[in-house]
Design an enzyme around this catalytic site. Sequence first.
Site, PDB file in Angstrom:
ATOM      1  N   GLU A 174      -9.860  -1.707   5.463  1.00 21.45           N
ATOM      2  CA  GLU A 174     -10.436  -1.355   6.757  1.00 21.45           C
ATOM      3  C   GLU A 174     -11.669  -2.223   7.051  1.00 21.45           C
ATOM      4  O   GLU A 174     -12.221  -2.843   6.138  1.00 21.45           O
ATOM      5  CB  GLU A 174     -10.820   0.125   6.738  1.00 21.45           C
ATOM      6  CG  GLU A 174      -9.638   1.066   6.484  1.00 21.45           C
ATOM      7  CD  GLU A 174      -8.682   1.192   7.663  1.00 21.45           C
ATOM      8  OE1 GLU A 174      -8.436   0.195   8.373  1.00 21.45           O
ATOM      9  OE2 GLU A 174      -8.168   2.297   7.884  1.00 21.45           O
ATOM     10  N   ASP A 188       0.828  -1.212   0.000  1.00 24.83           N
ATOM     11  CA  ASP A 188       0.000   0.000   0.000  1.00 24.83           C
ATOM     12  C   ASP A 188       0.859   1.257   0.000  1.00 24.83           C
ATOM     13  O   ASP A 188       2.082   1.193   0.154  1.00 24.83           O
ATOM     14  CB  ASP A 188      -0.958   0.000   1.206  1.00 24.83           C
ATOM     15  CG  ASP A 188      -0.265  -0.355   2.514  1.00 24.83           C
ATOM     16  OD1 ASP A 188       0.965  -0.214   2.612  1.00 24.83           O
ATOM     17  OD2 ASP A 188      -0.965  -0.772   3.460  1.00 24.83           O
ATOM     18  N   ASN A 241      -7.278  -2.229  14.474  1.00 28.12           N
ATOM     19  CA  ASN A 241      -8.674  -2.549  14.148  1.00 28.12           C
ATOM     20  C   ASN A 241      -8.787  -3.793  13.269  1.00 28.12           C
ATOM     21  O   ASN A 241      -9.834  -4.066  12.700  1.00 28.12           O
ATOM     22  CB  ASN A 241      -9.341  -1.358  13.446  1.00 28.12           C
ATOM     23  CG  ASN A 241      -8.671  -1.016  12.111  1.00 28.12           C
ATOM     24  OD1 ASN A 241      -7.659  -1.618  11.757  1.00 28.12           O
ATOM     25  ND2 ASN A 241      -9.239  -0.068  11.396  1.00 28.12           N
TER      26      ASN A 241
END
Length: 231
Positions: free
Chosen positions: A132, A56, A125
């Site tokens: 995400e 990324d 997370n």
Amino acid sequence: MSQAAARVIARQVLSKPDSVLGLPTGETPIGMYETLVHMYDQGLIDFSRIVTFNLDEYYTLSPDHPNRYHRYMYEKLFMHVNVPEGNIHIPDGGVQDGEAECRRYDEELVRYGRINLQVLGIGTNGHIGFNEPGTAWGLTTHVSDLSPETREWEARSFAEDEPVPRRAITMGIKTIMNAEQIMLLASGEEKAKAVAAALFGPITPQVPASVLQLHPQLTVALDKAAEEKFP
Ligand code: PGA
């Protein structure tokens, strides 16, 4: 963790010198890259036929911004070992048209077939790359909106008065899961909850890393603190 991870990469490079490696950035893999550079200096591994694809990159950050993952990769690894320049692939986070950059990146990857070993960190997370919570698992490389939790975490490496990017270009879960072998790295107690949820919790897009339970060749390298919340 760093030494174990570097050994897995070294084994891959030795057994298949033209391997395609998927590489992460962040704090977690710094020691792994240091160990690889050390192994290279000792003449133990040769990267001359290795191909790399980074996971990324922030979108957008100016080309000279010190936080670009592009810069990180050269500083931590590429400046010190012999991966040929033409074999290095990192999404370009400075482009106008992010979608076009994602398609270009996917096409480049397809030219090499598949990633042999994909190395991943994990977010607090449960994100992998910048996939995400809630991201569809059928995506290849795409532009992702960073969650508030991720932006808070990333803020550690930005100056206090500087905005953290809102978006990133990331390989998708489909790209990641297509790799022949995956290695997940985590260190520190802040990651313990996410690691336990990823490895032992329900398989759900709400915990992106839980998809790794479905991968047939998963290696996990953790330090003691990161496994503290194991059931
Ligand atoms: P970190 O990032 O290694 O800097 O904690 C990992 C990630 O967010 O995937």
